[in-house]
Design an enzyme around this catalytic site. Structure first.
Site, mmCIF file in Angstrom:
data_model
loop_
_atom_site.group_PDB
_atom_site.id
_atom_site.type_symbol
_atom_site.label_atom_id
_atom_site.label_comp_id
_atom_site.label_asym_id
_atom_site.label_seq_id
_atom_site.Cartn_x
_atom_site.Cartn_y
_atom_site.Cartn_z
ATOM 1 N N SER A 126 80.792 64.542 44.118
ATOM 2 C CA SER A 126 79.466 63.981 44.321
ATOM 3 C C SER A 126 78.973 64.249 45.729
ATOM 4 C CB SER A 126 79.490 62.476 44.041
ATOM 5 O OG SER A 126 80.491 61.873 44.809
ATOM 6 N N GLU A 168 74.559 68.450 37.667
ATOM 7 C CA GLU A 168 74.142 69.227 38.831
ATOM 8 C C GLU A 168 75.113 70.400 38.948
ATOM 9 O OE1 GLU A 168 72.040 66.267 42.049
ATOM 10 O OE2 GLU A 168 74.206 66.118 41.915
ATOM 11 N N ASN A 173 72.154 62.218 44.749
ATOM 12 C CA ASN A 173 72.651 61.284 45.757
ATOM 13 C C ASN A 173 71.845 61.335 47.056
ATOM 14 O OD1 ASN A 173 74.570 60.000 44.257
ATOM 15 N ND2 ASN A 173 76.138 61.551 44.661
#
Lengths: 376, 364
Positions: free
Chosen positions: B201, B234, B272
């Site tokens: 992430s 992603e 994020n």
């Protein structure tokens, strides 16, 4: 007119789809008697919630997919919980044109991707008058139970006995939803309140299942059961449109005609299947069918009259309470039980005298009633 | 699947056992090659098919059995159609790590018809992960189908079992040291042309690429929790990631019924980088006493129609994870707006990491 074949599935939380359940019941009905599928001239399909719960309508065509190249007339009937007795009634009417007609009732209620069964079942009541004001199905029967208890001065203990008796009977029926479940009075008493005064054990379960019957103009075998009469009556949909909640006019009207046409009276009945979607409706049914005076059904229960070895056995399969209530199949499951008993094929739960039987199937809160009287 | 009665020469598209015409047991047709005999591109969404456009194909095999299938892939009339649901794809997918995301991912990939191999650390994790996946898939499938799926799943503790995987997705904890160790192991066992993807992430793909010993076949695939429900992937492109690798992973994501978005390697990627400053800002508002945490959650949910408020979401993600992503971004961008708020740091130091520890901003 004769019932020449019957079939059903187990009731309960099942993995089969709506269409697979229907096929299993139809297959069993065909294999029960001498009529072949190619002898069937038409089919009546009974189902209540295929649209809201399964996203499946056009069920007559879905059933046609199970019978490749037959191209016979197939018609779907929906009258809420009374769908299958009304489908049976329509099948009987159609014998003026046909020789052999199949009726199949099916419901797949668990594991819906689309809707909560509570909201779906509430479609059996008036949407604007009832549902929009919070009156879900158990709440309707809670108001009925309250009125009945106030009028006749009975307590919840009578309802508990109805639940107990049905569960005991279901233990003798391997196809019942709760055939395996050992239910004590303690469990019934301590079950949670759903809508006061109704608790969980006053309610029939959410079940999957299917049942089918073959109706023929002529007698085909010595296992055939004669249909003496079949009548349907209706009443208003909302309980706010009724004056008396302790009795259902639709049941009384239909059964009066059914007794007259069959040429019998309540004393002639050897087996009765009533529509106990909630325990209170079993009490009301016993009275509406004329098996006792209004308000006296508690005596029948107290005296053991409705037990398998009683004067007039009721719901020997466990009733909707414990056999299960896959709505579109329920009325035909009652027919399945009466036919099985009248044939003397009910095994451990076989009643002793078995000549005449009756099935009472109601829709919603008595907005529809279907009565069928049969003779072995 | 089609079910036939040889006696009556009739067939059904439902899993039935016996023929109602003659009583004979039905035979199941082996899934065979289906050709496209009709197709349509659909542009109107429905509840069952929300993302458009997609293609619907009418297929037929050599026995004239017909079938409808949906696909995001374009086929021409007469093409052979690859049936993911019926015949398992020949691609073998490895998943490393049986934590929250890894086990979900293995189950998801398996359900989409891939030969799947899940690598866990210990024998204990191995049996746990395997039971969990079996339990989940059993809910909706028949025993036969479950059995069929499970024959395509392998759970192992041994890296060398991954030697023939076509794509390996690493989903171990978000710690660069551990990720490097795992990638070093994979680089030595995986076949030459295998693509190695990392599910991270926040860690830079470029910092990991060299360890993989195949930087052109190294890429990021950032899945979201819960994997079954969240449609986004992603796809993170590193400096050395080849266009072939990118194309293959975009197609693989679409075959998994996910929506891939292509993102250049940068701290926080898209989601994020957008989300964490929002959460950080919410914590700062709480510090300043602008509003209570309950009211901030309500304001964001009711005013912006977000399904969760920032504190609820932060607790779900894990406050330690939020903090580490903010730290990576504030270092990477050298921008004050990413500096983690004091209250967030305090919570993490106290060990109140959110839902997983029973307390974060809210108590559970």
């Amino acid at each position: 007119m004769y019932i020449t074949g019957i079939g059903r599935t187990k009731f309960g939380v099942l993995s089969k789809s709506l269409i697979e359940l229907a096929y299993e019941a139809m297959y069993n009905a065909i294999n029960d008697g001498p009529i072949d599928i190619t002898d069937i001239d038409a089919i009546y399909v009974s189902n209540f919630l295929g649209g809201p719960l399964n996203g499946q309508l056009h069920l007559n065509s879905a059933i046609a997919s199970l019978l490749p190249d037959m191209n016979i007339p197939i018609i779907r009937i929906e009258t809420a919980c009374a769908s299958s007795s009304v489908a049976l009634n329509q099948a009987i009417q159609s014998l003026s044109q046909f020789s052999n007609v199949m009726v199949v009732g099916v419901e797949k209620m668990t594991d819906s991707k689309y809707m909560n069964p509570t909201d779906a079942i509430a479609m059996a009541a008036d949407n604007i008058l009832d549902y929009q004001n919070g009156l879900i199905f158990p709440a309707s029967y809670a108001l009925i139970a309250q009125q009945y208890m106030l009028k006749y001065g009975i307590g919840h203990d009578v309802l508990e006995q109805v639940s107990y008796l049905n569960h005991k009977n279901s233990n003798l029926n391997p196809l019942a939803h709760f055939s395996y479940k050992d239910v004590s009075m303690e469990m019934i008493r301590q079950s949670p309140i759903v809508a006061s005064p109704i608790n969980l054990f006053d309610c029939s379960p959410i079940s999957d299942g299917a049942a089918a019957a073959i109706i023929s103009k002529d007698r085909c075998s010595d296992r055939d059961i004669e249909i003496l009469s079949s009548h349907v009556s209706t009443d208003s949909i909302s309980i706010s449109q009724r004056k008396d909640l302790t009795s259902f006019n639709a049941t009384k009207t239909a059964v009066k005609k059914a007794y007259a046409e069959a040429g019998i009276n309540p004393d002639d009945l050897d087996i009765v299947e009533v529509h106990d979607c909630f325990t209170i409706s079993e009490l009301i049914a016993l009275e509406d069918l004329g098996l006792c005076e209004p308000g006296r059904s508690c005596d029948m229960i107290e005296n053991g009259d409705i037990s398998i070895d009683g004067r007039i056995p009721v719901n020997t399969d466990g009733g909707l309470k414990a056999n299960g209530h896959p709505i579109g199949a329920t009325g035909l499951a009652q027919i399945f039980e009466v036919v099985t008993q009248l044939r003397g094929e009910a095994g451990k739960r076989q009643i002793s005298d078995h000549e005449v039987g009756l099935a009472q199937n109601i829709g919603g809160i008595g907005g529809t009633a279907g009565i069928t009287i049969m003779r072995g | 699947m089609h079910y036939h009665c040889k006696e009556c020469e009739k067939s059904w598209s439902y899993p039935l056992e016996n023929c109602i015409f003659c009583g004979n047991e039905l035979t199941v047709s082996d899934p065979s090659d289906y050709k496209v005999i009709g197709c349509t591109e659909v542009n109107v969404p429905s509840i069952a098919s929300e993302s458009v456009p997609y293609y619907v194909y009418l297929l037929e095999d050599e026995n004239s059995n017909r079938l409808i299938q949906k696909s995001s892939r374009k086929y021409e009339m007469g093409d052979l159609f690859e049936l993911n649901d019926i015949s398992f794809s020949q691609l073998k997918i490895g998943i490393i790590g049986s934590g929250l995301l890894g086990s979900q991912l293995a189950e998801y990939v398996l359900q989409h018809g891939y030969l799947t191999i899940l690598k866990t650390r210990s024998d204990e994790n191995r049996s746990q992960a395997s039971n969990k996946i079996k339990k989940h898939i059993s809910k909706k499938l028949s025993d036969k189908e479950v059995e069929k799926y499970l024959t395509n799943l392998e759970v192992t503790t041994d890296y060398s079992d991954l030697y023939d995987c076509d794509i390996v997705i690493e989903a171990v904890s978000e710690d660069i040291r551990i990720k490097k160790e795992v990638l070093a192991q994979l680089s030595s066992v995986c076949k030459e042309d295998a693509i190695i993807a990392t599910n991270t992430s926040s860690i830079s793909i470029d910092l990991l690429a060299d360890v993989s010993l195949r930087p052109d076949r190294f890429i990021g695939m950032h899945f979201f929790n819960p994997v079954q429900k969240m449609d986004l992937v992603e796809v993170i492109i590193g400096k050395q990631t080849s266009i072939e690798t990118q194309d293959k992973i975009v197609q693989f994501s679409m075959d998994l019924n996910k929506k891939p978005v292509i993102v250049k390697n940068c701290p926080g990627f898209v989601v994020n980088r957008y989300l964490l400053p929002q959460i950080n800002e919410a914590v700062k508002m709480l510090e300043e006493g602008v509003a209570t945490k309950e009211d901030i959650d309500s304001a964001i949910k009711l005013g912006l129609n977000h399904p969760m408020g920032p504190f609820e979401l932060a607790d779900l993600i894990g406050l330690d994870v939020c903090l580490s992503i903010l730290e990576v971004m504030s270092e990477g961008f050298n921008d004050d707006k990413f500096i983690p708020s004091k209250l967030l740091i305090e919570k993490v130091n106290e060990g109140n990491l959110g839902f997983k520890t029973g307390e974060g901003f809210h108590k559970y």
